[in-house]
Scaffold this motif. Structure first.
Motif, PDB file in Angstrom:
ATOM      1  N   ARG A 292      -6.051   1.611  -5.884  1.00 44.03           N
ATOM      2  CA  ARG A 292      -5.323   1.167  -7.080  1.00 44.03           C
ATOM      3  C   ARG A 292      -5.664   2.028  -8.296  1.00 44.03           C
ATOM      4  O   ARG A 292      -4.824   2.226  -9.172  1.00 44.03           O
ATOM      5  N   GLN A 293      -6.888   2.528  -8.339  1.00 39.63           N
ATOM      6  CA  GLN A 293      -7.218   3.467  -9.413  1.00 39.63           C
ATOM      7  C   GLN A 293      -6.361   4.725  -9.315  1.00 39.63           C
ATOM      8  O   GLN A 293      -5.880   5.246 -10.319  1.00 39.63           O
ATOM      9  N   LEU A 294      -6.189   5.224  -8.101  1.00 35.73           N
ATOM     10  CA  LEU A 294      -5.329   6.394  -7.906  1.00 35.73           C
ATOM     11  C   LEU A 294      -3.896   6.090  -8.328  1.00 35.73           C
ATOM     12  O   LEU A 294      -3.217   6.933  -8.926  1.00 35.73           O
ATOM     13  N   GLN A 295      -3.443   4.876  -8.030  1.00 35.08           N
ATOM     14  CA  GLN A 295      -2.088   4.475  -8.402  1.00 35.08           C
ATOM     15  C   GLN A 295      -1.941   4.362  -9.923  1.00 35.08           C
ATOM     16  O   GLN A 295      -1.012   4.921 -10.511  1.00 35.08           O
ATOM     17  N   GLU A 296      -2.875   3.669 -10.554  1.00 31.56           N
ATOM     18  CA  GLU A 296      -2.757   3.411 -11.990  1.00 31.56           C
ATOM     19  C   GLU A 296      -2.866   4.683 -12.822  1.00 31.56           C
ATOM     20  O   GLU A 296      -2.192   4.818 -13.849  1.00 31.56           O
ATOM     21  N   ASP A 297      -3.706   5.621 -12.386  1.00 36.58           N
ATOM     22  CA  ASP A 297      -3.881   6.867 -13.138  1.00 36.58           C
ATOM     23  C   ASP A 297      -2.943   7.970 -12.671  1.00 36.58           C
ATOM     24  O   ASP A 297      -2.984   9.077 -13.189  1.00 36.58           O
TER      25      ASP A 297
ATOM     26  N   ARG B  18      -2.007  -5.541  -0.824  1.00 37.32           N
ATOM     27  CA  ARG B  18      -3.197  -6.088  -0.160  1.00 37.32           C
ATOM     28  C   ARG B  18      -2.815  -7.097   0.914  1.00 37.32           C
ATOM     29  O   ARG B  18      -3.401  -7.104   2.002  1.00 37.32           O
ATOM     30  N   ASP B  19      -1.822  -7.939   0.633  1.00 37.87           N
ATOM     31  CA  ASP B  19      -1.461  -9.000   1.571  1.00 37.87           C
ATOM     32  C   ASP B  19      -0.904  -8.442   2.876  1.00 37.87           C
ATOM     33  O   ASP B  19      -1.241  -8.912   3.963  1.00 37.87           O
ATOM     34  N   LYS B  20      -0.048  -7.432   2.773  1.00 42.65           N
ATOM     35  CA  LYS B  20       0.563  -6.848   3.975  1.00 42.65           C
ATOM     36  C   LYS B  20      -0.259  -5.690   4.540  1.00 42.65           C
ATOM     37  O   LYS B  20       0.106  -5.110   5.557  1.00 42.65           O
ATOM     38  N   LYS B  21      -1.365  -5.356   3.838  1.00 43.99           N
ATOM     39  CA  LYS B  21      -2.229  -4.247   4.259  1.00 43.99           C
ATOM     40  C   LYS B  21      -1.436  -2.949   4.404  1.00 43.99           C
ATOM     41  O   LYS B  21      -1.576  -2.205   5.369  1.00 43.99           O
ATOM     42  N   LEU B  22      -0.606  -2.714   3.374  1.00 44.16           N
ATOM     43  CA  LEU B  22       0.245  -1.527   3.374  1.00 44.16           C
ATOM     44  C   LEU B  22      -0.022  -0.676   2.143  1.00 44.16           C
ATOM     45  O   LEU B  22      -0.329  -1.177   1.070  1.00 44.16           O
ATOM     46  N   LEU B  23       0.141   0.611   2.344  1.00 45.14           N
ATOM     47  CA  LEU B  23       0.035   1.588   1.269  1.00 45.14           C
ATOM     48  C   LEU B  23       1.378   2.301   1.185  1.00 45.14           C
ATOM     49  O   LEU B  23       1.895   2.798   2.190  1.00 45.14           O
TER      50      LEU B  23
ATOM     51  N   SER C 197       2.612   3.168   4.835  1.00 48.38           N
ATOM     52  CA  SER C 197       1.501   3.525   5.703  1.00 48.38           C
ATOM     53  C   SER C 197       0.547   2.342   5.806  1.00 48.38           C
ATOM     54  O   SER C 197       0.415   1.544   4.871  1.00 48.38           O
ATOM     55  N   ALA C 198      -0.119   2.230   6.941  1.00 50.19           N
ATOM     56  CA  ALA C 198      -1.140   1.193   7.082  1.00 50.19           C
ATOM     57  C   ALA C 198      -2.289   1.476   6.124  1.00 50.19           C
ATOM     58  O   ALA C 198      -2.621   2.631   5.860  1.00 50.19           O
ATOM     59  N   MET C 199      -2.888   0.427   5.584  1.00 51.40           N
ATOM     60  CA  MET C 199      -4.047   0.588   4.709  1.00 51.40           C
ATOM     61  C   MET C 199      -5.177   1.255   5.492  1.00 51.40           C
ATOM     62  O   MET C 199      -5.461   0.850   6.627  1.00 51.40           O
ATOM     63  N   PRO C 200      -5.795   2.288   4.934  1.00 45.09           N
ATOM     64  CA  PRO C 200      -6.892   2.931   5.674  1.00 45.09           C
ATOM     65  C   PRO C 200      -8.043   1.964   5.901  1.00 45.09           C
ATOM     66  O   PRO C 200      -8.356   1.132   5.050  1.00 45.09           O
TER      67      PRO C 200
END
Length: 249
Positions: A28-33, A57-62, A114-117
């Motif tokens: 989320r830091q990468l996303q926000e910045d 977070r709920d779907k464990k998706l990126l 993508s699946a959450m790492p």
């Protein structure tokens, strides 16, 4: 008043994050910045750029933004595994994706689900002072090399003993690529110019400013040029401390 030149922590050994909350917080830091991602496919030399645009977070998706250059999408269609690397405030954040991603749209734009790492490598590597330039300072730079058709004029935003941040007017399109080395980076310091090669670490275009920002690392810099860089960093550090002291009265 805290000095912007307090020494940062020295390099730390890499950590492997496995706790879901830690992984999500860093993504989320990468996303926000809006930190750029460098994507490489296994057994291929070309690098591609993307961004994190959603962490579910709920779907464990990126959700990742469309690859640039866009022809990298064909590797995703083939189901090829890839590695992701990003830098957030001097910290390297990296992970691997060995599962097939789903190509879709997010808010009307092309994207990849993508699946959450399950693991993320977190590596604090910077050990040098990062010295931002004061508004009154203006250091012109020029970037050229065999991979560029014409020299690119720009401006220095900050500098350390190991790298710098640059600003260029307009969009540079595909002229600059993350991971590429450019042979001639020239900065005109008050006491003389220095020239060395740099490796571009990330490229970010801000449409609302019509400005491109570049993060770079000095590449095989020689002793003389290194001393010029360190002299200028020391000059900026001294000026900042003087500015801080003046601000107390």
């Amino acid at each position: 008043m805290s000095s912007p030149f307090s020494q940062e922590e020295g390099p730390q050994p890499p950590k492997v994050l496995k706790a879901p909350m830690e992984i999500i917080a860093n993504l989320r830091q990468l996303q926000e910045d809006h930190d750029p991602l460098v994507i490489t496919f296994h057994e291929r030399n070309q690098r591609f750029q993307s961004y994190v645009i959603e962490v579910d977070r709920d779907k464990k998706l990126l959700v990742l933004d469309e690859l640039m250059p866009s022809d990298g999408e064909r590797y995703l269609v083939n189901g090829e595994a890839f590695s992701v690397e990003a830098f957030h405030e001097g910290v390297r954040v990296a992970w691997k994706c060995e599962q097939t991603v789903r190509i879709a749209e997010h808010e009307g734009a092309r994207c990849y689900f993508s699946a959450m790492p399950l693991e993320v490598v977190y590596h604090q590597r910077r050990s040098a002072f990062r010295a931002p330039l004061q508004p009154s300072e203006s250091i012109k730079i020029e970037l050229s090399g065999d991979k560029l058709r014409t020299a690119l004029p720009g401006e220095l935003l900050d500098i350390s003993a190991t790298g710098c941040k640059l600003r260029f007017a307009g969009t540079l399109g595909s002229n600059l690529q993350a991971g590429q080395v450019y042979e001639r980076f020239t900065a005109k310091f008050p006491f003389g110019a220095m020239t060395t090669a740099i490796e571009v670490r990330h490229v970010q275009y801000e449409e609302n400013l019509n400005t491109t920002f570049i993060g770079a690392r000095f590449h095989r810099i020689n002793g003389q040029e290194q001393r010029l860089v360190e002299r200028f960093v020391f000059h900026l550090q001294r000026e900042a401390r003087r500015f801080d002291n003046d601000g107390l009265f």
